[in-house]
Design an enzyme around this catalytic site. Structure first.
Site, short mmCIF file in Angstrom:
data_model
loop_
_atom_site.label_atom_id
_atom_site.label_comp_id
_atom_site.label_asym_id
_atom_site.label_seq_id
_atom_site.Cartn_x
_atom_site.Cartn_y
_atom_site.Cartn_z
CG ASP A 25 -1.98 -1.06 1.19
OD1 ASP A 25 -2.40 -1.42 0.08
OD2 ASP A 25 -2.38 -1.54 2.27
CE1 TYR A 85 4.18 -6.68 3.62
CE2 TYR A 85 3.58 -8.99 3.84
CZ TYR A 85 3.55 -7.80 3.12
OH TYR A 85 2.90 -7.75 1.91
#
Length: 262
Positions: free
Chosen positions: A51, A109
């Site tokens: 994003d 992540y």
């Protein structure tokens, strides 16, 4: 021929990975640089679409081309034509069965929180700032309730387009490094905003507003409205993508910066 690349990027200047009309994206900049070297239009496929504001140190992409270039030419040429906040880390020729997204078996992540009463001036777009003291040990304890194959509806964005909320969370570790707290999380795949929503709930535990067991209750409740707020994009990094060993893809330090791989 099909080429795989690993890239890193500072996402602060981009409206996410995916090309969009009238805004700058990482995909757009990478494709422009590749087209200069290939002398033909190039379209890339990525392992995970990040994003706006989210960074990457281990994003993997692939593209097809009719242009024959030595691998060092791709590496040097593409980096020479990229903005300073995007860089290629490795290049490898692969056969046409390889797909950056569908061949991947897991993504990893890291979310980095600068936990200090005062905001940071240096690296301010690379970390999320939280001023109240957080207990990283309690956050780690809470995260263990999420391990395994579960329905992550409580940590899924309302507009998530994934067909199923079920994901297999392989690893979640929370550690403190001075003023920095690192949330390291790996799963076969992630629903939209999953890492940031999990982080928001772990922060509630870390600040003492909820007990670690609350996270288990959230998971079982399957209600996004009950979980913590979505954490900011700035602290999130896609650091690694796993592929079957037969692809023999290069390995590089995960990062970001000084953080160890384990």
């Amino acid at each position: 021929m099909r080429i795989a690349l690993c890239i890193e990027y500072d996402g602060a200047s981009y409206h996410g990975w995916q090309s969009q009309k009238d805004v700058t994206s990482v995909q757009e900049e990478l494709e422009k640089a590749l087209m200069v070297v290939a002398n033909e239009p190039i379209e890339v496929m990525c392992a995970g679409r990040t994003d706006a504001g989210v960074h990457g140190t281990g994003q993997v992409v692939h593209f097809d081309t009719n242009s024959v270039r030595k691998l060092p030419v791709w590496m040097v040429g593409v980096n020479a034509n990229l903005p300073k906040n995007i860089a290629v880390r490795w290049v490898k020729e692969v056969n046409e069965d390889f797909h950056a997204r569908f061949t991947a078996t897991a993504r990893r992540y890291r979310y980095i929180i600068f936990n200090n009463r005062q905001r940071p001036a240096i690296f301010s777009h690379g970390v999320s700032h939280y001023h109240e003291t957080l207990d990283a040990d309690l956050m780690h304890e809470a995260g263990q309730y999420l391990l395994g194959e579960n329905d992550f509806t409580s940590f899924r964005a309302v507009r998530c387009q994934s067909r199923t909320p079920w994901r297999n969370l392989i690893h979640l570790k929370v550690t403190r490094h001075g003023d920095f707290i690192v949330i390291d999380i790996k799963a076969n795949a992630f629903v939209h905003h999953m890492v940031r929503n999990i982080t928001g709930s772990l922060i509630e535990v870390g600040r003492g507003k909820q007990k670690p067991e609350w996270v288990q209750w959230l998971l079982e409740a399957k209600d996004r409205k009950l979980a913590g707020a979505t954490a900011k994009a700035e602290g999130l990094y896609l650091i690694d993508v796993d592929y079957p060993k037969e692809w023999d893809l290069p390995r590089v330090p995960l990062g970001p910066l000084f953080l160890p791989d384990n």
